[in-house]
Design an enzyme around this catalytic site. Sequence first.
Site, PDB file in Angstrom:
ATOM      1  NE  ARG A  63       9.327  -0.498  14.263  1.00 60.21           N
ATOM      2  CZ  ARG A  63       8.744  -1.002  13.183  1.00 60.21           C
ATOM      3  NH1 ARG A  63       7.940  -2.068  13.292  1.00 60.21           N
ATOM      4  NH2 ARG A  63       8.944  -0.464  12.004  1.00 60.21           N
TER       5      ARG A  63
ATOM      6  CB  CYS B 280       2.465   0.877   9.974  1.00 61.34           C
ATOM      7  SG  CYS B 280       2.362   0.337   8.256  1.00 61.34           S
TER       8      CYS B 280
END
Length: 285
Positions: free
Chosen positions: A183, A241
């Site tokens: 990611r 995050c």
Amino acid sequence: MSTPHTDPLPPPPGPLVDPDWLARRLGTPGLVVFDASVGAHRGTPRRVPGARPFDIDGALSDHTGPLPHTMPDAGAFTDELRALGLDDTSTVVVYDAAGVYSSARAWWMLRAMGFDRAAVLDGGLPAWSQAGLPVEPEPPGYAGPRGDFTARPRPGLLVGSDRVTAALADPDTAVLDARTPQRFTGEAPEPRPGLRGGHMPGARNLPFGNTQHQGVMRPAEELRALFSEAAGDRRALVLSCGSGVTACVLALAAELAGYEGTAVYDGSWSEWGLPSDLPVVTGPR
């Protein structure tokens, strides 16, 4: 399980306690155990005896805006925690059913609201169960008296995109991203629709799972090595995050490693990754 203590309970010895520490204190006046599970683990039909719901997917996030898991205001936070029976003098242990995942978010939220008498259960409900400790066959709940907790917000523990932008330009601050490497580089799509892939220019990747081994947090010396590799000699940390949850696992790890002055980006990639002028790059750092 050992006989519960009857003396008043002091604060936890640090930000992390093991199942034995909690088991020996269950039933002590003033102890509050919170289940902060999210997602598929929310409402798991078994709990540490007496656990109460710290519902990050529900009342303990701000639902007035579009971003998931952001901090509610001090008034709403105070009201919800009082409804859960929390006092200013309570001692809190928070866990989740995944291990050490969303429990760290609850711990950091309490700290950001001025409450320091809290610790994360290392290994969470899986470690508790593996130790052969008792569970109740029901989801977390609470129907007792209201508490007297009052939120006292600490500016700087949860920050917005302006602070992150400044940190990215600050040679003394490291911005660390807790998402997976795939990611971070943009190779894997974001699980939330509409977000750009990649990372902030200048951010470093420290996947939150690297701070754990077999479901429990790594020793302090191993955590220090991880942060040293990711952040170099920078001692100020801003952590991000996907939605502000696993960044708090890094915050917990940073605390165990001896870092101070750590901040968590509340909106995290759920905000930064939206179509906007905020810069995004792909590929390795």
